[in-house]
Design an enzyme around this catalytic site. Structure first.
Site, PDB file in Angstrom:
ATOM      1  CG  ASP A 157       0.123   8.182  14.454  1.00  0.00           C
ATOM      2  OD1 ASP A 157      -0.369   8.050  13.353  1.00  0.00           O
ATOM      3  OD2 ASP A 157       1.443   7.890  14.593  1.00  0.00           O
TER       4      ASP A 157
ATOM      5  CG  ASP B  28      -1.298   6.651   9.344  1.00  0.00           C
ATOM      6  OD1 ASP B  28      -1.590   6.961  10.444  1.00  0.00           O
ATOM      7  OD2 ASP B  28       0.013   6.439   8.827  1.00  0.00           O
TER       8      ASP B  28
END
Length: 411
Positions: free
Chosen positions: A107, A289
């Site tokens: 992440d 992201d």
């Protein structure tokens, strides 16, 4: 595996980390044409776990929820990663000594590393409680628990001592994975501890650099469209750029100064076009992201894209995905994002969910769905798009926080 570090080092001091705020980082995302190759160095694979049906069906809604919440002794180490049923990448991380291995989501949109949502945290002689509780909200999920310092093994010979690790005792929406390895900016860890709410938690990258495991505060990510539901076809390079995963030149773009995108790996796009249609007509800020599955556009931009595809509509009540009539698929055009003067294109295939994946996604068989979805709010709020995994599968992306000027590098 010997999980002892090859040199002695003290626990990272919070004061040093606080002084180096994210506003002083350089962010570089390199997007380049990827190519198949064997691991040229130590490579960490991204692993895909078996999830299907209702979990995947909610991915578009989860991405929107996430979007609304997002406000040296060694050279680079490349580590393989596995695609998690087409929508998420994980990597195997050892914690403790001897290490217990966990499949953790990669992440770039968060910075805490934690385990325990699947396989429980196994404490060993290197597990030291910090006296802090930890809580992190992710928009579509959360975890809370106790913070430890522990030994973290990313690959053979690549072992971080005294890395802060959360033990998730309560959590939501982490089915099928054991936690997260957070490689976002360190500032995102602020306000996640209690009682020391102002303390920043040194990230994996912070400690790898301080302990001499890497020479540069740079990491690269290679994703690729998966061919099976558990496809180890990705890689993370810690400490530099791995030329095995891209061809051509690298495009650098400064990290945006517009908030809240500036808190993350945020950039500006000059414009976005779909064929001859203008989707984003002006420079605007958004986020790159790895933790977002789809490509998300602010509503006013998204509906320009939707209207450019004859007969396409948003399946609001069920999947949250765009539905594209078969008669319109053949005529679809590239979706081009202009970043620092260069166009980065998603061709027709990159904009579509392959029909043979529908059953795993839990969506209607034989219906053509797309990977571009809407944010749930119009533009102008400081984060008008998210370039998630489906965009990153087209390009090699490098996150560079080395210099005093932050950059995004794209090929």
């Amino acid at each position: 595996m010997d999980c002892r570090p090859h040199h002695s080092c003290k626990q990272a001091e919070t004061s040093l980390i606080v002084m180096r705020s994210f506003s002083a980082f350089l962010i570089a995302v390199i997007i380049t044409a990827s190519r198949s190759t064997s691991w040229a160095s130590v490579t960490i694979p991204l692993t895909k776990l078996e999830r299907a049906g209702s979990y995947l069906q909610g991915s578009a809604h989860a991405d929107r929820a996430r979007a609304s919440f997002l406000k040296t002794t060694s050279g680079p180490k490349t580590i393989p990663a596995t695609n998690l049923v087409y929508i998420q990448y994980t990597t195997s991380v050892g914690v403790g000594c001897p290490p217990t291995y966990y499949n953790l989501i990669v992440d770039t949109g968060s910075s805490n590393t934690f385990v325990g949502t699947g396989k429980k945290y196994v404490r060993t002689s290197t597990s030291v409680p910090t006296g802090q509780n930890v809580t992190v909200n992710y928009g579509s999920g959360f975890f809370s628990g106790i913070e430890y310092n522990d030994t973290v093994t990313l690959a053979a010979g690549f072992v971080i001592a005294n890395q802060s690790i959360g033990d998730a005792l309560k959590f939501a929406n982490f089915d099928g994975v054991d936690g997260i390895i957070g490689v976002g900016p360190v500032d995102l860890t602020q306000d996640t501890l209690f009682p020391d709410t102002d303390t920043l938690i040194p990230t994996i990258m912070d400690n790898a650099l301080k302990q001499g495991l890497i020479k540069q505060r740079i990491f690269g990510i290679s994703f690729a469209p998966a061919t099976t539901s558990n496809d180890t076809n990705g890689a993370i390079t810690y400490g530099g750029i791995d030329p095995a995963f891209y061809t051509g030149n690298i495009t650098y773009a400064p990290v945006t100064k517009i908030h809240p995108a500036a808190h993350y790996w945020g950039i500006n796009v000059t414009d976005v076009t779909y064929g001859t249609h203008t989707v984003i007509p002006r420079s605007t800020a958004g986020i790159v992201d790895a933790g977002t599955s789809l490509v998300v556009l602010a509503d006013d931009f998204f509906f320009r894209y939707l209207q450019a595809i004859p007969g396409a509509y948003l399946d609001v009540n069920n999947t949250g995905l765009i539905v594209i009539p078969p008669s319109s698929v053949a005529g679809m055009q590239p979706l081009n994002f202009t970043i620092n003067g260069r166009a980065f294109s998603m061709d027709t295939a990159a904009q579509l969910i392959p029909l043979n994946e529908n059953a795993i996604w839990g969506i209607e068989t034989g219906v053509q769905y797309g990977v571009i979805t809407n944010l749930g709010a119009d533009s102008g709020r400081g984060s008008d798009f998210i370039l998630g995994q489906k965009f990153m599968e087209k390009y090699y992306v490098v996150f560079d926080c080395q210099s005093q000027t932050r950059w995004l590098c794209v090929h």
